[in-house]
Design a protein around this motif. Sequence first.
Motif, PDB file in Angstrom:
ATOM      1  N   VAL A 193       0.837  -1.203   0.000  1.00 21.24           N
ATOM      2  CA  VAL A 193       0.000   0.000   0.000  1.00 21.24           C
ATOM      3  C   VAL A 193       0.862   1.239   0.000  1.00 21.24           C
ATOM      4  O   VAL A 193       0.618   2.201  -0.721  1.00 21.24           O
ATOM      5  N   ILE A 194       1.925   1.230   0.827  1.00 24.15           N
ATOM      6  CA  ILE A 194       2.815   2.394   0.918  1.00 24.15           C
ATOM      7  C   ILE A 194       3.511   2.652  -0.408  1.00 24.15           C
ATOM      8  O   ILE A 194       3.574   3.774  -0.905  1.00 24.15           O
ATOM      9  N   VAL A 195       4.040   1.580  -1.015  1.00 25.08           N
ATOM     10  CA  VAL A 195       4.744   1.742  -2.286  1.00 25.08           C
ATOM     11  C   VAL A 195       3.809   2.307  -3.342  1.00 25.08           C
ATOM     12  O   VAL A 195       4.146   3.232  -4.087  1.00 25.08           O
ATOM     13  N   LEU A 196       2.578   1.752  -3.428  1.00 27.80           N
ATOM     14  CA  LEU A 196       1.624   2.231  -4.419  1.00 27.80           C
ATOM     15  C   LEU A 196       1.284   3.692  -4.187  1.00 27.80           C
ATOM     16  O   LEU A 196       1.220   4.480  -5.133  1.00 27.80           O
ATOM     17  N   SER A 197       1.091   4.074  -2.907  1.00 24.87           N
ATOM     18  CA  SER A 197       0.722   5.466  -2.626  1.00 24.87           C
ATOM     19  C   SER A 197       1.823   6.412  -3.006  1.00 24.87           C
ATOM     20  O   SER A 197       1.573   7.508  -3.513  1.00 24.87           O
ATOM     21  N   ALA A 228      10.398   1.894   1.102  1.00 24.09           N
ATOM     22  CA  ALA A 228      10.040   0.801   1.995  1.00 24.09           C
ATOM     23  C   ALA A 228      10.668  -0.542   1.581  1.00 24.09           C
ATOM     24  O   ALA A 228      11.094  -1.308   2.451  1.00 24.09           O
ATOM     25  N   PRO A 229      10.733  -0.878   0.280  1.00 28.19           N
ATOM     26  CA  PRO A 229      11.399  -2.129  -0.096  1.00 28.19           C
ATOM     27  C   PRO A 229      12.862  -2.167   0.359  1.00 28.19           C
ATOM     28  O   PRO A 229      13.356  -3.211   0.796  1.00 28.19           O
ATOM     29  N   LYS A 230      13.563  -1.043   0.257  1.00 24.35           N
ATOM     30  CA  LYS A 230      14.960  -1.000   0.701  1.00 24.35           C
ATOM     31  C   LYS A 230      15.033  -1.129   2.226  1.00 24.35           C
ATOM     32  O   LYS A 230      15.913  -1.820   2.759  1.00 24.35           O
ATOM     33  N   GLY A 231      14.100  -0.494   2.916  1.00 22.88           N
ATOM     34  CA  GLY A 231      14.059  -0.635   4.370  1.00 22.88           C
ATOM     35  C   GLY A 231      13.853  -2.070   4.787  1.00 22.88           C
ATOM     36  O   GLY A 231      14.448  -2.551   5.760  1.00 22.88           O
ATOM     37  N   LYS A 232      13.012  -2.762   4.051  1.00 19.83           N
ATOM     38  CA  LYS A 232      12.774  -4.180   4.340  1.00 19.83           C
ATOM     39  C   LYS A 232      14.021  -5.009   4.041  1.00 19.83           C
ATOM     40  O   LYS A 232      14.419  -5.869   4.845  1.00 19.83           O
ATOM     41  N   GLU A 233      14.634  -4.755   2.911  1.00 20.13           N
ATOM     42  CA  GLU A 233      15.845  -5.489   2.503  1.00 20.13           C
ATOM     43  C   GLU A 233      16.948  -5.358   3.546  1.00 20.13           C
ATOM     44  O   GLU A 233      17.597  -6.346   3.917  1.00 20.13           O
ATOM     45  N   LEU A 234      17.167  -4.142   4.028  1.00 19.34           N
ATOM     46  CA  LEU A 234      18.235  -3.915   5.006  1.00 19.34           C
ATOM     47  C   LEU A 234      17.920  -4.585   6.339  1.00 19.34           C
ATOM     48  O   LEU A 234      18.808  -5.148   6.990  1.00 19.34           O
ATOM     49  N   GLY A 235      16.651  -4.498   6.749  1.00 19.84           N
ATOM     50  CA  GLY A 235      16.259  -5.164   7.984  1.00 19.84           C
ATOM     51  C   GLY A 235      16.420  -6.673   7.895  1.00 19.84           C
ATOM     52  O   GLY A 235      16.927  -7.317   8.824  1.00 19.84           O
ATOM     53  N   LEU A 236      16.022  -7.247   6.763  1.00 20.75           N
ATOM     54  CA  LEU A 236      16.166  -8.692   6.575  1.00 20.75           C
ATOM     55  C   LEU A 236      17.626  -9.118   6.569  1.00 20.75           C
ATOM     56  O   LEU A 236      17.980 -10.190   7.084  1.00 20.75           O
ATOM     57  N   PHE A 294      15.294  -1.672  14.988  1.00 21.77           N
ATOM     58  CA  PHE A 294      14.701  -0.352  15.224  1.00 21.77           C
ATOM     59  C   PHE A 294      14.735   0.398  13.908  1.00 21.77           C
ATOM     60  O   PHE A 294      15.803   0.731  13.400  1.00 21.77           O
ATOM     61  N   GLY A 295      13.565   0.637  13.316  1.00 25.56           N
ATOM     62  CA  GLY A 295      13.491   1.298  12.017  1.00 25.56           C
ATOM     63  C   GLY A 295      13.228   2.783  12.156  1.00 25.56           C
ATOM     64  O   GLY A 295      12.108   3.194  12.471  1.00 25.56           O
ATOM     65  N   VAL A 296      14.263   3.595  11.937  1.00 23.95           N
ATOM     66  CA  VAL A 296      14.137   5.051  12.080  1.00 23.95           C
ATOM     67  C   VAL A 296      14.207   5.662  10.686  1.00 23.95           C
ATOM     68  O   VAL A 296      15.212   6.241  10.280  1.00 23.95           O
ATOM     69  N   ALA A 297      13.155   5.475   9.904  1.00 22.60           N
ATOM     70  CA  ALA A 297      13.227   5.855   8.497  1.00 22.60           C
ATOM     71  C   ALA A 297      11.875   6.268   7.924  1.00 22.60           C
ATOM     72  O   ALA A 297      11.656   6.149   6.724  1.00 22.60           O
ATOM     73  N   SER A 298      10.963   6.748   8.774  1.00 22.11           N
ATOM     74  CA  SER A 298       9.656   7.199   8.305  1.00 22.11           C
ATOM     75  C   SER A 298       8.991   6.097   7.478  1.00 22.11           C
ATOM     76  O   SER A 298       8.945   4.946   7.901  1.00 22.11           O
ATOM     77  N   ALA A 299       8.496   6.412   6.268  1.00 20.32           N
ATOM     78  CA  ALA A 299       7.802   5.415   5.456  1.00 20.32           C
ATOM     79  C   ALA A 299       8.702   4.246   5.069  1.00 20.32           C
ATOM     80  O   ALA A 299       8.244   3.108   4.949  1.00 20.32           O
ATOM     81  N   ALA A 300       9.998   4.512   4.869  1.00 20.55           N
ATOM     82  CA  ALA A 300      10.931   3.431   4.542  1.00 20.55           C
ATOM     83  C   ALA A 300      11.028   2.432   5.686  1.00 20.55           C
ATOM     84  O   ALA A 300      11.243   1.237   5.476  1.00 20.55           O
ATOM     85  N   GLY A 301      10.868   2.918   6.910  1.00 16.02           N
ATOM     86  CA  GLY A 301      10.941   2.044   8.070  1.00 16.02           C
ATOM     87  C   GLY A 301       9.794   1.059   8.159  1.00 16.02           C
ATOM     88  O   GLY A 301       9.899   0.037   8.851  1.00 16.02           O
ATOM     89  N   LEU A 302       8.684   1.332   7.451  1.00 20.92           N
ATOM     90  CA  LEU A 302       7.577   0.382   7.452  1.00 20.92           C
ATOM     91  C   LEU A 302       8.005  -0.952   6.839  1.00 20.92           C
ATOM     92  O   LEU A 302       7.527  -2.010   7.235  1.00 20.92           O
ATOM     93  N   GLY A 303       8.922  -0.876   5.881  1.00 24.38           N
ATOM     94  CA  GLY A 303       9.447  -2.103   5.296  1.00 24.38           C
ATOM     95  C   GLY A 303      10.260  -2.902   6.300  1.00 24.38           C
ATOM     96  O   GLY A 303      10.210  -4.141   6.323  1.00 24.38           O
ATOM     97  N   THR A 304      10.998  -2.204   7.152  1.00 24.54           N
ATOM     98  CA  THR A 304      11.782  -2.866   8.189  1.00 24.54           C
ATOM     99  C   THR A 304      10.863  -3.618   9.148  1.00 24.54           C
ATOM    100  O   THR A 304      11.137  -4.765   9.523  1.00 24.54           O
TER     101      THR A 304
END
Length: 365
Positions: free
Chosen positions: A11-15, A232-240, A252-262
Amino acid sequence: MKTKKFSLLSVIVLSIVLVISGCGNSNNKSSESPAASPSASPSASNGSAPAPASDINALYYVNSTLGDKSFFDSAQAGMDKAVKELGIKAKTVEGGANSADWASGLEAVVASNKYNVVVVGTSQMIDVTKDLASRYPDIKFIFFDDLIEGVPNVYSMLYSQSEGSFLAGAFAALVTTNTELKGANPEKVVGFVGGMDIPIINDFKSGYEQGAAYVDKDVKVVTSYVGDFVNAPKGKELGLAQIDSQKADIVFGVASAAGLGTLEGANEKGVYSIGVDANQNPLYPGSVLTSMMKNVDQSIFRAFELMVKGELAFGSGEVLGIKEGGVGIAKDEMYEKYVPQSIRDKMTEIEDKLGKGEITVKSSL
Protein backbone atom coordinates in the motif's frame (compact mmCIF):
# COMPACT_ATOMS: atom_id res chain seq x y z
CA MET A 1 2.83 -14.18 17.00
CA LYS A 2 0.09 -12.68 14.90
CA THR A 3 0.70 -11.97 11.24
CA LYS A 4 -0.86 -8.96 9.47
CA LYS A 5 -3.41 -10.15 6.89
CA PHE A 6 -2.39 -7.69 4.22
CA SER A 7 0.84 -6.11 3.01
CA LEU A 8 1.09 -2.59 4.32
CA LEU A 9 4.30 -2.33 2.32
CA SER A 10 2.46 -2.72 -0.97
CA VAL A 11 0.00 0.00 0.00
CA ILE A 12 2.81 2.39 0.92
CA VAL A 13 4.74 1.74 -2.29
CA LEU A 14 1.62 2.23 -4.42
CA SER A 15 0.72 5.47 -2.63
CA ILE A 16 4.22 6.86 -3.16
CA VAL A 17 4.10 6.02 -6.86
CA LEU A 18 0.70 7.65 -7.24
CA VAL A 19 1.81 10.81 -5.44
CA ILE A 20 4.94 11.20 -7.55
CA SER A 21 3.29 10.35 -10.87
CA GLY A 22 0.26 12.51 -10.13
CA CYS A 23 2.22 15.71 -9.50
CA GLY A 24 2.46 16.72 -13.16
CA ASN A 25 4.30 20.00 -13.55
CA SER A 26 3.93 20.75 -9.84
CA ASN A 27 5.93 18.95 -7.17
CA ASN A 28 3.45 19.76 -4.42
CA LYS A 29 0.32 17.93 -3.43
CA SER A 30 -2.02 19.85 -1.17
CA SER A 31 -4.99 19.08 1.00
CA GLU A 32 -7.05 21.18 3.34
CA SER A 33 -8.24 20.37 6.83
CA PRO A 34 -12.02 20.66 7.24
CA ALA A 35 -11.86 24.23 8.51
CA ALA A 36 -9.27 25.43 6.01
CA SER A 37 -9.71 28.46 3.81
CA PRO A 38 -7.66 29.51 0.77
CA SER A 39 -8.08 33.19 1.51
CA ALA A 40 -5.41 35.20 3.25
CA SER A 41 -5.92 36.31 6.84
CA PRO A 42 -4.32 39.02 8.98
CA SER A 43 -0.68 38.73 10.01
CA ALA A 44 -0.09 36.46 12.97
CA SER A 45 0.75 37.67 16.42
CA ASN A 46 4.42 38.03 17.32
CA GLY A 47 3.77 36.15 20.54
CA SER A 48 3.52 39.27 22.70
CA ALA A 49 -0.28 39.37 22.48
CA PRO A 50 -3.02 36.78 21.99
CA ALA A 51 -3.69 35.73 18.39
CA PRO A 52 -7.38 34.92 17.81
CA ALA A 53 -7.59 31.38 16.47
CA SER A 54 -9.90 32.51 13.68
CA ASP A 55 -7.14 34.83 12.42
CA ILE A 56 -4.60 32.01 12.11
CA ASN A 57 -4.38 30.64 8.58
CA ALA A 58 -1.65 28.00 8.72
CA LEU A 59 0.23 25.97 6.15
CA TYR A 60 1.85 22.63 7.00
CA TYR A 61 4.57 21.84 4.47
CA VAL A 62 5.56 18.17 4.36
CA ASN A 63 9.04 17.68 2.95
CA SER A 64 8.01 14.19 1.86
CA THR A 65 4.56 12.62 1.61
CA LEU A 66 1.93 11.70 4.16
CA GLY A 67 1.11 8.05 4.80
CA ASP A 68 4.20 7.08 6.79
CA LYS A 69 2.13 6.11 9.88
CA SER A 70 4.88 7.88 11.75
CA PHE A 71 6.60 11.28 11.84
CA PHE A 72 4.80 13.28 9.16
CA ASP A 73 1.42 11.73 9.91
CA SER A 74 1.91 12.61 13.57
CA ALA A 75 2.51 16.26 12.66
CA GLN A 76 -0.66 16.17 10.54
CA ALA A 77 -2.58 14.85 13.53
CA GLY A 78 -1.39 17.85 15.52
CA MET A 79 -2.59 20.20 12.78
CA ASP A 80 -5.96 18.46 12.61
CA LYS A 81 -6.36 18.75 16.37
CA ALA A 82 -5.59 22.48 16.26
CA VAL A 83 -8.23 22.94 13.55
CA LYS A 84 -10.83 20.94 15.45
CA GLU A 85 -10.22 22.12 19.00
CA LEU A 86 -8.82 25.64 18.58
CA GLY A 87 -10.59 26.70 15.41
CA ILE A 88 -7.58 27.70 13.32
CA LYS A 89 -7.60 27.36 9.53
CA ALA A 90 -5.01 25.04 8.00
CA LYS A 91 -3.84 23.56 4.74
CA THR A 92 -1.29 20.83 4.05
CA VAL A 93 1.08 20.70 1.09
CA GLU A 94 3.11 17.56 0.36
CA GLY A 95 6.49 18.26 -1.21
CA GLY A 96 7.04 14.77 -2.63
CA ALA A 97 9.92 12.32 -2.49
CA ASN A 98 12.50 14.40 -4.39
CA SER A 99 14.44 16.52 -1.90
CA ALA A 100 15.62 18.80 -4.72
CA ASP A 101 12.05 20.12 -4.98
CA TRP A 102 11.51 21.00 -1.34
CA ALA A 103 13.09 24.44 -1.16
CA SER A 104 11.28 25.76 -4.23
CA GLY A 105 8.06 24.04 -3.16
CA LEU A 106 8.05 25.69 0.24
CA GLU A 107 9.01 29.06 -1.21
CA ALA A 108 6.15 28.90 -3.70
CA VAL A 109 3.51 28.49 -1.04
CA VAL A 110 5.10 31.03 1.31
CA ALA A 111 5.38 33.59 -1.49
CA SER A 112 1.67 33.22 -2.21
CA ASN A 113 1.02 35.24 0.98
CA LYS A 114 -2.09 33.16 1.67
CA TYR A 115 -0.82 31.97 5.05
CA ASN A 116 0.33 33.82 8.14
CA VAL A 117 1.78 30.78 9.91
CA VAL A 118 3.95 28.12 8.28
CA VAL A 119 4.64 24.78 9.99
CA VAL A 120 7.66 22.89 8.67
CA GLY A 121 10.22 20.52 10.12
CA THR A 122 13.37 18.37 9.89
CA SER A 123 16.98 19.47 9.79
CA GLN A 124 16.96 19.35 6.00
CA MET A 125 14.69 22.41 5.94
CA ILE A 126 16.63 24.66 8.32
CA ASP A 127 18.46 26.81 5.76
CA VAL A 128 15.47 27.43 3.49
CA THR A 129 13.29 28.24 6.52
CA LYS A 130 15.82 30.77 7.82
CA ASP A 131 16.02 32.37 4.38
CA LEU A 132 12.26 32.58 3.94
CA ALA A 133 11.73 33.86 7.48
CA SER A 134 14.14 36.73 6.81
CA ARG A 135 12.44 37.62 3.52
CA TYR A 136 8.89 37.29 4.84
CA PRO A 137 9.09 38.84 8.33
CA ASP A 138 5.31 39.15 8.66
CA ILE A 139 4.86 35.37 8.43
CA LYS A 140 5.39 33.27 11.54
CA PHE A 141 7.16 29.90 11.31
CA ILE A 142 6.68 26.96 13.68
CA PHE A 143 9.64 24.66 13.10
CA PHE A 144 9.85 21.15 14.53
CA ASP A 145 12.53 18.48 14.90
CA ASP A 146 15.47 20.89 15.14
CA LEU A 147 16.35 24.28 16.56
CA ILE A 148 16.39 27.66 14.84
CA GLU A 149 17.18 30.35 17.37
CA GLY A 150 17.59 34.10 17.12
CA VAL A 151 15.21 34.53 14.17
CA PRO A 152 12.41 36.76 15.51
CA ASN A 153 9.53 35.17 13.57
CA VAL A 154 10.54 31.52 14.11
CA TYR A 155 9.64 29.30 17.06
CA SER A 156 11.34 25.89 17.02
CA MET A 157 11.28 22.68 18.99
CA LEU A 158 13.68 19.77 19.09
CA TYR A 159 12.72 16.40 20.48
CA SER A 160 15.36 14.66 22.52
CA GLN A 161 15.52 11.66 20.22
CA SER A 162 18.70 10.57 22.02
CA GLU A 163 16.72 10.16 25.27
CA GLY A 164 13.84 8.42 23.53
CA SER A 165 16.22 6.16 21.64
CA PHE A 166 18.05 5.35 24.88
CA LEU A 167 14.79 3.75 25.98
CA ALA A 168 14.54 1.91 22.65
CA GLY A 169 18.12 0.64 22.96
CA ALA A 170 17.60 -0.51 26.53
CA PHE A 171 14.40 -2.25 25.44
CA ALA A 172 16.15 -3.96 22.52
CA ALA A 173 18.94 -5.21 24.79
CA LEU A 174 16.39 -6.63 27.22
CA VAL A 175 14.53 -8.37 24.39
CA THR A 176 17.60 -9.94 22.74
CA THR A 177 18.65 -11.57 26.01
CA ASN A 178 15.16 -12.63 27.11
CA THR A 179 14.34 -16.35 27.24
CA GLU A 180 10.56 -15.86 27.45
CA LEU A 181 10.27 -14.46 23.93
CA LYS A 182 10.20 -17.20 21.29
CA GLY A 183 11.61 -14.97 18.56
CA ALA A 184 14.75 -14.06 20.51
CA ASN A 185 17.93 -15.95 19.68
CA PRO A 186 21.08 -16.52 21.77
CA GLU A 187 23.03 -13.86 19.86
CA LYS A 188 23.36 -10.45 21.52
CA VAL A 189 22.75 -8.49 18.32
CA VAL A 190 20.19 -5.72 17.74
CA GLY A 191 19.58 -3.77 14.54
CA PHE A 192 19.21 -0.12 13.59
CA VAL A 193 17.89 0.92 10.16
CA GLY A 194 18.15 4.67 9.59
CA GLY A 195 16.63 6.71 6.80
CA MET A 196 19.70 8.78 5.97
CA ASP A 197 23.20 9.23 7.39
CA ILE A 198 22.42 12.70 8.79
CA PRO A 199 22.88 14.25 12.26
CA ILE A 200 19.31 13.80 13.50
CA ILE A 201 19.20 10.11 12.55
CA ASN A 202 22.63 9.55 14.05
CA ASP A 203 21.40 11.11 17.29
CA PHE A 204 18.75 8.37 17.35
CA LYS A 205 21.52 5.85 16.75
CA SER A 206 23.71 7.29 19.49
CA GLY A 207 20.93 7.11 22.07
CA TYR A 208 20.04 3.59 20.94
CA GLU A 209 23.63 2.43 21.39
CA GLN A 210 23.88 4.07 24.82
CA GLY A 211 20.66 2.41 25.98
CA ALA A 212 21.75 -1.02 24.80
CA ALA A 213 25.12 -0.63 26.51
CA TYR A 214 23.42 0.49 29.74
CA VAL A 215 21.62 -2.85 29.93
CA ASP A 216 24.42 -5.05 28.58
CA LYS A 217 27.77 -3.82 27.27
CA ASP A 218 28.14 -6.99 25.21
CA VAL A 219 25.12 -6.23 23.03
CA LYS A 220 26.18 -5.33 19.49
CA VAL A 221 24.27 -2.75 17.44
CA VAL A 222 24.40 -3.27 13.66
CA THR A 223 23.51 -0.28 11.48
CA SER A 224 22.26 0.32 7.94
CA TYR A 225 20.95 3.39 6.09
CA VAL A 226 18.23 3.38 3.45
CA GLY A 227 19.37 6.60 1.76
CA ASP A 228 15.94 8.25 1.96
CA PHE A 229 12.72 8.11 3.96
CA VAL A 230 10.31 6.61 1.43
CA ASN A 231 11.90 3.46 0.01
CA ALA A 232 10.04 0.80 1.99
CA PRO A 233 11.40 -2.13 -0.10
CA LYS A 234 14.96 -1.00 0.70
CA GLY A 235 14.06 -0.64 4.37
CA LYS A 236 12.77 -4.18 4.34
CA GLU A 237 15.84 -5.49 2.50
CA LEU A 238 18.24 -3.92 5.01
CA GLY A 239 16.26 -5.16 7.98
CA LEU A 240 16.17 -8.69 6.57
CA ALA A 241 19.93 -8.59 6.00
CA GLN A 242 20.48 -7.71 9.65
CA ILE A 243 18.15 -10.52 10.72
CA ASP A 244 19.43 -13.20 8.34
CA SER A 245 23.14 -12.42 8.06
CA GLN A 246 23.93 -10.70 11.34
CA LYS A 247 21.48 -12.56 13.59
CA ALA A 248 19.63 -9.52 14.91
CA ASP A 249 16.40 -10.57 16.60
CA ILE A 250 15.04 -7.05 17.08
CA VAL A 251 15.41 -4.05 14.75
CA PHE A 252 14.70 -0.35 15.22
CA GLY A 253 13.49 1.30 12.02
CA VAL A 254 14.14 5.05 12.08
CA ALA A 255 13.23 5.85 8.50
CA SER A 256 9.66 7.20 8.31
CA ALA A 257 7.80 5.42 5.46
CA ALA A 258 10.93 3.43 4.54
CA GLY A 259 10.94 2.04 8.07
CA LEU A 260 7.58 0.38 7.45
CA GLY A 261 9.45 -2.10 5.30
CA THR A 262 11.78 -2.87 8.19
CA LEU A 263 8.82 -3.63 10.44
CA GLU A 264 7.22 -5.83 7.79
CA GLY A 265 10.42 -7.82 7.30
CA ALA A 266 10.80 -8.48 11.03
CA ASN A 267 7.20 -9.66 11.21
CA GLU A 268 7.70 -12.05 8.30
CA LYS A 269 10.78 -13.52 9.98
CA GLY A 270 9.06 -14.04 13.30
CA VAL A 271 11.35 -11.66 15.18
CA TYR A 272 10.82 -8.27 16.76
CA SER A 273 10.94 -4.59 15.94
CA ILE A 274 10.57 -1.16 17.49
CA GLY A 275 8.46 1.48 15.77
CA VAL A 276 9.33 5.15 15.66
CA ASP A 277 7.83 8.64 16.04
CA ALA A 278 4.24 7.41 16.52
CA ASN A 279 2.72 4.30 18.09
CA GLN A 280 3.27 1.64 15.41
CA ASN A 281 2.51 -1.31 17.70
CA PRO A 282 -0.83 -2.01 15.98
CA LEU A 283 0.82 -2.52 12.59
CA TYR A 284 2.21 -5.95 13.53
CA PRO A 285 0.95 -6.93 16.99
CA GLY A 286 3.39 -9.18 18.80
CA SER A 287 6.21 -8.30 16.41
CA VAL A 288 6.35 -4.52 16.93
CA LEU A 289 6.73 -4.75 20.70
CA THR A 290 6.91 -1.02 21.35
CA SER A 291 7.56 2.28 19.57
CA MET A 292 9.87 5.14 20.42
CA MET A 293 7.58 8.12 20.13
CA LYS A 294 8.33 11.70 19.31
CA ASN A 295 5.14 13.37 20.41
CA VAL A 296 5.09 15.63 17.36
CA ASP A 297 1.31 15.87 17.32
CA GLN A 298 1.11 17.06 20.92
CA SER A 299 3.94 19.56 20.48
CA ILE A 300 2.41 21.17 17.38
CA PHE A 301 -0.99 21.47 19.02
CA ARG A 302 0.73 22.94 22.10
CA ALA A 303 2.50 25.52 19.93
CA PHE A 304 -0.78 26.74 18.43
CA GLU A 305 -2.42 26.70 21.84
CA LEU A 306 0.36 28.94 23.20
CA MET A 307 0.13 31.17 20.14
CA VAL A 308 -3.57 31.73 20.70
CA LYS A 309 -2.77 32.72 24.29
CA GLY A 310 0.04 35.02 23.16
CA GLU A 311 2.63 32.88 24.93
CA LEU A 312 4.55 31.26 22.07
CA ALA A 313 8.15 32.44 22.27
CA PHE A 314 9.13 33.32 18.71
CA GLY A 315 12.86 33.85 18.30
CA SER A 316 13.66 30.90 20.56
CA GLY A 317 13.53 27.12 20.68
CA GLU A 318 12.83 24.35 23.14
CA VAL A 319 14.25 20.87 23.67
CA LEU A 320 11.50 18.45 24.68
CA GLY A 321 12.71 15.32 26.44
CA ILE A 322 11.22 12.59 28.62
CA LYS A 323 10.63 14.98 31.53
CA GLU A 324 8.70 17.37 29.26
CA GLY A 325 6.70 14.58 27.62
CA GLY A 326 8.39 15.17 24.26
CA VAL A 327 9.54 11.57 23.84
CA GLY A 328 8.78 8.16 25.31
CA ILE A 329 7.86 4.60 24.40
CA ALA A 330 4.41 3.28 23.51
CA LYS A 331 2.80 1.36 26.35
CA ASP A 332 -0.56 0.27 25.04
CA GLU A 333 -2.58 -2.92 25.46
CA MET A 334 -0.32 -4.71 22.98
CA TYR A 335 2.75 -3.73 25.00
CA GLU A 336 1.05 -5.15 28.09
CA LYS A 337 0.07 -8.33 26.24
CA TYR A 338 3.27 -9.22 24.39
CA VAL A 339 6.11 -7.77 26.48
CA PRO A 340 7.17 -9.91 29.47
CA GLN A 341 6.60 -8.41 32.90
CA SER A 342 10.30 -8.54 33.69
CA ILE A 343 11.06 -6.23 30.75
CA ARG A 344 8.18 -3.88 31.55
CA ASP A 345 9.37 -3.54 35.14
CA LYS A 346 12.92 -2.79 34.06
CA MET A 347 11.75 -0.20 31.52
CA THR A 348 9.71 1.60 34.18
CA GLU A 349 12.80 1.72 36.38
CA ILE A 350 14.93 3.15 33.56
CA GLU A 351 12.30 5.75 32.63
CA ASP A 352 12.09 6.90 36.24
CA LYS A 353 15.85 7.31 36.44
CA LEU A 354 15.94 9.28 33.20
CA GLY A 355 13.13 11.55 34.36
CA LYS A 356 14.96 12.23 37.63
CA GLY A 357 18.26 12.90 35.89
CA GLU A 358 19.93 9.85 37.43
CA ILE A 359 20.88 8.66 33.94
CA THR A 360 22.54 11.10 31.57
CA VAL A 361 22.18 10.56 27.83
CA LYS A 362 24.68 12.27 25.56
CA SER A 363 23.39 13.80 22.36
CA SER A 364 25.55 13.53 19.24
CA LEU A 365 24.24 16.86 17.93
